[in-house]
Design an enzyme around this catalytic site. Structure first.
Site, PDB file in Angstrom:
ATOM      1  N   SER A  90       1.539 -32.138 -42.727  1.00 13.47           N
ATOM      2  CA  SER A  90       0.642 -33.130 -42.174  1.00 13.47           C
ATOM      3  C   SER A  90       1.395 -34.439 -41.896  1.00 13.47           C
ATOM      4  CB  SER A  90      -0.541 -33.336 -43.122  1.00 13.47           C
ATOM      5  OG  SER A  90      -1.578 -34.072 -42.498  1.00 13.47           O
TER       6      SER A  90
ATOM      7  N   HIS B 248      -5.942 -26.453 -42.410  1.00 18.14           N
ATOM      8  CA  HIS B 248      -4.889 -27.456 -42.618  1.00 18.14           C
ATOM      9  C   HIS B 248      -4.476 -27.462 -44.089  1.00 18.14           C
ATOM     10  CE1 HIS B 248      -2.817 -31.132 -41.325  1.00 18.14           C
ATOM     11  NE2 HIS B 248      -3.219 -31.729 -42.435  1.00 18.14           N
TER      12      HIS B 248
END
Length: 393
Positions: free
Chosen positions: A221, A365
């Site tokens: 990320s 994610h």
């Protein structure tokens, strides 16, 4: 025709990082430096200098962790510049030696060292996160079984991830408090975190059993953006792994998925990550003099792995794939094919190209055991052999 293929057929040409660059020497001696300066000026700011004193203190050792797979070290990094001091606690795992030099992966964690491991005897970093809360993101037993060392530290120890993070960040080693307010956007979190990754590499180099040719930087990320920036600035890294890094990471900015993170959103929500100059391009992405494959290209000719998750539309997997594909123009200067013309893959069908890899994982994610399975295979394929040359990919 698949949706990805239809979308690809309508995309305009991307700007090329190879402007006026025809050879590997052109890239190495001139163009690479120009692009690095562009990212400093427009996006991430400069990496901080090295302080006067860098010292590692091993506070505790524990042998035979995870059923005898390896050992653990708890280390404190002591930094000093003049009278200013800063310290960071580091978690370090080493596999038991099998007669070979040990590769290492370094990277920052989100919730602190105690949250990064399944072991429960580490002091908690805070009351905010539970021990082991993100242990799945590191898969330490898997890494130890593969003969790989892991070194991690909390991102907040280098720059607390908020608008006022500069005040307590590593930038206070070099600047007065009045120079570290919200208005001083030139001192960015991502450059502070990338600087931290290089110090973890410094720690790895203190261990004679670790192979200095095989120290990789890994990030997820916002820390995936960090991993790319760290590799761009520190040629000692063997290569980079960028997981779900999205906007301003591995995903191309132009022609993004409508549901993905935009430059307008990210600069407004996380201004401390970036130079203020980037704000001017919010909703004007087409006017940027670069795109994110320029950033990925700064890792060349070292190996680069870009990872996506199928349900992570916010990070724009298709544009992460496009970035992995576009970076091949630079790798070809060094005789490497990259991922060539490989089409957008199905989940769990990794593309292990020539020094460049891309894969799409089922799920959201995150970083999972599946991710690490692909990462470890990429590292294995790109490990130097006994003669110091890269194995065939």
């Amino acid at each position: 025709m698949t949706l990805a293929a239809k979308r690809a057929s309508t995309l305009p040409d991307l700007p090329s990082p190879l402007e006026g660059c025809e050879t590997a020497a052109d890239w190495t001696c001139r163009r690479r430096e120009e692009i690095l300066r562009l990212f400093e000026t427009l996006m991430f700011g400069k990496i901080p200098p090295r302080p006067e004193s860098v010292r590692f203190e091993i506070r505790r050792r524990k042998e035979n962790v995870f059923g005898g797979r390896g050992s653990r070290r708890e280390v404190t990094l002591h930094l000093q510049n003049g009278r200013r001091q800063h310290s960071v606690d580091i978690l370090w795992y080493l596999p038991n030696r099998n007669g070979k030099r040990i590769p290492a992966v370094v990277g920052l964690n989100f919730m602190g060292n105690a949250a990064a491991t399944e072991e429960t005897d580490l002091p908690p970093d805070s009351t905010e996160f539970k021990p082991g809360q993100q242990a799945h993101r590191w898969q330490i037993p898997m890494l130890l079984d593969a003969g790989i060392s892991l070194i991690t530290a909390p991102r907040n120890s280098f720059f607390h991830d908020d608008r006022d993070g500069r005040r307590t960040s590593i930038f206070r080693l070099f600047h007065r408090p009045q120079e570290l307010t919200r208005t001083h956007r030139e001192f960015t979190a991502i450059s502070a975190w990338a600087w931290g990754c290089s110090l973890l590499l410094d720690l790895a180099l203190t261990e004679p059993d670790i192979d200095p040719r095989q120290i990789w930087v890994h990030g997820h990320s916002r820390l995936g953006k960090t991993a790319l920036w760290a590799a761009a600035n520190d040629p000692r890294f063997a290569g980079a792994v960028s997981n779900d890094s999205g906007c301003c990471g591995a995903a191309l900015t132009r022609d993004r998925h409508p549901a993905s993170e935009s430059l307008s959103f990210i600069t407004k929500t996380f201004p401390w990550w970036f130079q203020s100059a980037l704000d001017a391009y919010a909703a004007r992405e087409e006017e940027l003099p670069l795109d994110q494959h320029f950033l990925a290209a700064l890792t060349a000719p070292r190996p680069l792995l870009i990872a996506s998750a199928a349900e992570d539309v916010w990070a724009d997997p298709f544009n992460e794939y496009r970035g992995a594909k576009a970076v091949g123009s630079v790798y070809r200067l060094f005789g490497a094919r990259g991922i060539g013309s490989a089409p957008f893959p199905k989940p769990e069908a990794p593309i292990f190209g020539d020094r460049v890899g891309y894969y799409l994982r089922t799920g959201k994610h995150d970083v999972t055991a599946t991710d690490w399975t692909f990462v470890l295979e990429f590292l294995r394929r790109n490990a130097p052999d006994s003669a110091g040359q890269k194995k065939n990919s």
